[in-house]
Design a protein around this motif. Structure first.
Motif, short mmCIF file in Angstrom:
data_model
loop_
_atom_site.label_atom_id
_atom_site.label_comp_id
_atom_site.label_asym_id
_atom_site.label_seq_id
_atom_site.Cartn_x
_atom_site.Cartn_y
_atom_site.Cartn_z
N PRO A 28 0.85 -1.20 0.00
CA PRO A 28 0.00 0.00 0.00
C PRO A 28 0.88 1.25 0.00
N GLN A 29 0.37 2.33 -0.58
CA GLN A 29 1.10 3.60 -0.66
C GLN A 29 0.35 4.66 0.14
N ARG A 30 1.11 5.47 0.84
CA ARG A 30 0.49 6.64 1.48
C ARG A 30 0.58 7.76 0.44
N ILE A 31 -0.50 7.95 -0.30
CA ILE A 31 -0.42 8.88 -1.43
C ILE A 31 -0.63 10.33 -1.00
N GLU A 62 -9.08 -1.58 -6.24
CA GLU A 62 -8.40 -0.54 -5.47
C GLU A 62 -9.15 -0.28 -4.17
N VAL A 63 -8.40 -0.06 -3.11
CA VAL A 63 -8.97 0.24 -1.79
C VAL A 63 -8.31 1.53 -1.29
N LYS A 64 -9.11 2.55 -1.04
CA LYS A 64 -8.53 3.83 -0.63
C LYS A 64 -9.03 4.20 0.76
N VAL A 65 -8.09 4.36 1.70
CA VAL A 65 -8.46 4.73 3.07
C VAL A 65 -8.24 6.22 3.24
N ALA A 66 -9.32 6.97 3.50
CA ALA A 66 -9.21 8.42 3.76
C ALA A 66 -9.39 8.66 5.25
N LEU A 67 -8.40 9.28 5.85
CA LEU A 67 -8.42 9.51 7.30
C LEU A 67 -9.04 10.86 7.63
N THR A 69 -4.26 9.84 3.10
CA THR A 69 -4.81 8.84 2.20
C THR A 69 -3.85 7.67 1.97
N ILE A 70 -4.34 6.47 2.20
CA ILE A 70 -3.56 5.26 1.94
C ILE A 70 -4.24 4.48 0.82
N GLN A 71 -3.48 4.13 -0.19
CA GLN A 71 -4.06 3.39 -1.31
C GLN A 71 -3.51 1.98 -1.34
N GLY A 72 -4.41 1.00 -1.24
CA GLY A 72 -4.00 -0.40 -1.31
C GLY A 72 -4.88 -1.14 -2.29
N MET A 73 -4.92 -2.44 -2.14
CA MET A 73 -5.73 -3.23 -3.08
C MET A 73 -6.24 -4.50 -2.41
N VAL A 74 -7.25 -5.09 -3.03
CA VAL A 74 -7.75 -6.39 -2.59
C VAL A 74 -6.82 -7.45 -3.17
N ILE A 75 -6.21 -8.28 -2.30
CA ILE A 75 -5.29 -9.30 -2.80
C ILE A 75 -5.92 -10.69 -2.80
N LYS A 76 -7.07 -10.83 -2.17
CA LYS A 76 -7.70 -12.15 -2.12
C LYS A 76 -9.16 -12.02 -1.70
N VAL A 77 -9.99 -12.90 -2.23
CA VAL A 77 -11.36 -13.05 -1.75
C VAL A 77 -11.45 -14.44 -1.16
N ASN A 111 -4.14 -5.59 1.14
CA ASN A 111 -2.71 -5.65 1.49
C ASN A 111 -2.33 -4.60 2.53
N ILE A 112 -3.33 -4.06 3.22
CA ILE A 112 -3.09 -2.99 4.21
C ILE A 112 -3.02 -3.60 5.60
N SER A 113 -1.88 -3.42 6.26
CA SER A 113 -1.70 -3.96 7.61
C SER A 113 -1.77 -2.83 8.63
N PRO A 114 -1.89 -3.15 9.91
CA PRO A 114 -1.92 -2.10 10.94
C PRO A 114 -0.72 -1.15 10.84
N ALA A 115 0.43 -1.66 10.43
CA ALA A 115 1.61 -0.78 10.32
C ALA A 115 1.43 0.26 9.22
N ASP A 116 0.62 -0.06 8.22
CA ASP A 116 0.41 0.87 7.10
C ASP A 116 -0.60 1.96 7.43
N ALA A 117 -1.51 1.65 8.34
CA ALA A 117 -2.58 2.61 8.64
C ALA A 117 -2.91 2.55 10.13
#
Lengths: 265, 265, 265
Positions: A164-167, A259-264, A171-179, A188-194
């Protein structure tokens, strides 16, 4: 050396492929023990296989041997490899299917399996699972030393694990890696990323995925309202989007790669 | 006598059937070891079961016991049998499900399993897998001699294994006998049937299947062009029609039983 | 204490979940042996899981440990339990998934598993199969005594097992409780509930299900006429509606929960 061997493939369970590999191994080492991780990796999907083995191998005892066969290049010049990573061994094609494992382990030694003495002859061009990977795992489980199978290499294939990228600051941008089986969307966003959203009382946030916004993090699936899609910390240590007794994937109409976008705030 | 038992059925994996059979066997022989070959044989499809066991059993150690249960005639007068073929044992209904095995082995001894001392009582009319076949395999794996289960018979059921025909000097007619997990079409044509196309530099040929002609034989799936359907020697020793990271069955819209005509020159 | 452990879950076989649980157990008890009963219980469907384990467990040796995980309440306040019922042990969430087992066994002892010393840390909120149930089964299989895991409880969850009703002298009303792999409709009506139709020469009867009437009881699937749906005594001891080489569920267009009315005379 343990005689415990796990299997991860895209062979499915309808054909005889998986059973035949086990037969070959038991012919070499009658005391081999098997655990199937998955044979339903998406066909030819190296990324999916790489993720499956990475999510599971650390829950096995030290010295377990992991056979990982997602191998669209079977019969071509791609190399068979034997990897030691952490306290585990892996037998696989050299196509990146161990990328997440390499990423997680500090100590990695990879060998090009080239000594055909250990192969099942004649070696077919279409089923190296049976003719190369299974017998190598069998001999390895019987105590043959890793160096007997071939030389170490450093140019093994490793794809870039998507991070994931802190854009922006917020804002953190990640993605769905599995269903998963239940339709949970694993990102792919872990607690360390957000870290902001994984505290005991997280500040406001909005997670955009597909056409929807998710603004609630809960502790257990069953705390979800009927048909609500919520955020939750999954058992693999990643942010998941889930639903109580329902499929977030169906409700949101999204799948792997979304795409998964986390807006804080 | 080994305690290794393989299982091939059309029971699927959703119901408790397969697990229950293993429970029955472990109650008789706690050191039995299992390998599942397939439980996704097409329901009631004796031919499909016969092919599945035939493709796999030779990769297992001598003295392995193979349970093969595709049994639409359960509860009728069809006999349960115990076959010794080559160095393997088979426990199955007498409905032809061992036909390919009989075809491949020179030494075959078939017994009508009739001694109900070895059955699980009461014997149901609908689940002989649990009540007859599993306990017979269990006792066999524990060392009970084959002759204890019943007399040898010679009138066991064997269907004619479909063979390719050379219908003219330049034409071989065969069929698709299986579609595998990846959509590869496995034919009944072996190198002995069509040596002209399996040489190092084969002469020109055209394989007609469905609405299409295939004119190229390659060495590995990955040598195929995108969306090309090609010919390849498969791991079972038969001519296959395949596709690189794709399904030949879908592309050609054909399945099991489809006619395959090889025209030489 | 046996080291034999069966697994019944709704986890499916595509994900790593089942394999990971086995890895955790083998890390605790390397001599554990596994039999999979089903991982295709309908997702979140406690009734379906309860029926699956009930149909199978008695075919396993005494002292077998049965892991039964259908757990929509994972991470909530629902308790993990360890039950001794008859000569078997069960590790499961306390949500009714053992209801049919409780119903069948006279001697039942249920404990609230509360001693987290035996859990895998950190315990996630979403995968107690891996973090609580698997390690408890592992330690139990290694000989840790049941009382070490927690206190006995008497208020464990047990749903009412649906029983057929004799709604008039000549009418028995039951339901379809399961559709199996072959499309057979398994009802909750046993010979004790409707002895009139299970005698050697049963009196006239008509079974109404969906839009159809079934008036014939036969002894084996293969005695059915093409496309006929008939009644038969199934291997689980219940009245089944079946078809010869076909699916009664498809033909009748009914599934689990459908009403089944037996009219006598």
């Amino acid at each position: 050396m343990s005689a415990l061997i796990t299997l991860t493939t895209d062979f499915g369970l309808a054909d005889h492929f998986v059973g035949t590999m086990k037969g070959v191994i038991l012919g070499i080492n009658p005391s081999a023990q098997f655990v199937d991780l998955s044979h339903h990796v998406n066909p030819f999907d190296v990324f999916d296989g790489a993720l499956t083995i990475a999510l599971a191998y650390r829950y096995f005892p030290s010295h377990t041997i992991h056979l990982v066969i997602v191998d669209p290049g079977v019969g071509s010049s791609r190399r068979p490899i034997l990897a030691r990573a952490g306290e585990h061994s892996f037998v696989a094609p050299d196509n990146g299917v161990l990328s997440f494992v390499y990423e997680r382990e500090e100590s990695v030694e990879v060998r090009h399996v080239a000594v055909d003495h250990y192969f099942l002859k004649p070696v077919s061009n279409t089923f190296h699972g049976r003719d190369i990977f299974a017998p190598v795992a069998g001999w390895l489980s019987k105590g043959v030393e890793a160096e007997k199978f071939g030389e170490t290499i450093t140019d093994y294939v490793k794809f870039a694990v998507p991070k994931p990228q802190r854009i922006s600051a917020q804002t953190i941008q990640g993605m769905v890696i599995k269903v998963d089986q239940f339709g949970n969307l694993i990102t792919n966003i872990s607690p360390a990323d957000a870290p902001e959203i994984f505290t005991a009382s997280p500040s406001q946030f909005a997670i955009a995925v597909g056409q929807q916004q998710i603004a609630r993090m809960i502790d257990s699936y069953s705390a979800g309202e009927p048909s609500e899609v919520f955020a939750i910390l999954g058992s693999s240590g990643f942010l998941e989007l889930g639903q109580n007794r329902g499929s977030a994937a169906k409700t949101l109409q999204v799948g792997r790669g979304a795409e998964v976008k986390v807006a804080l705030g």
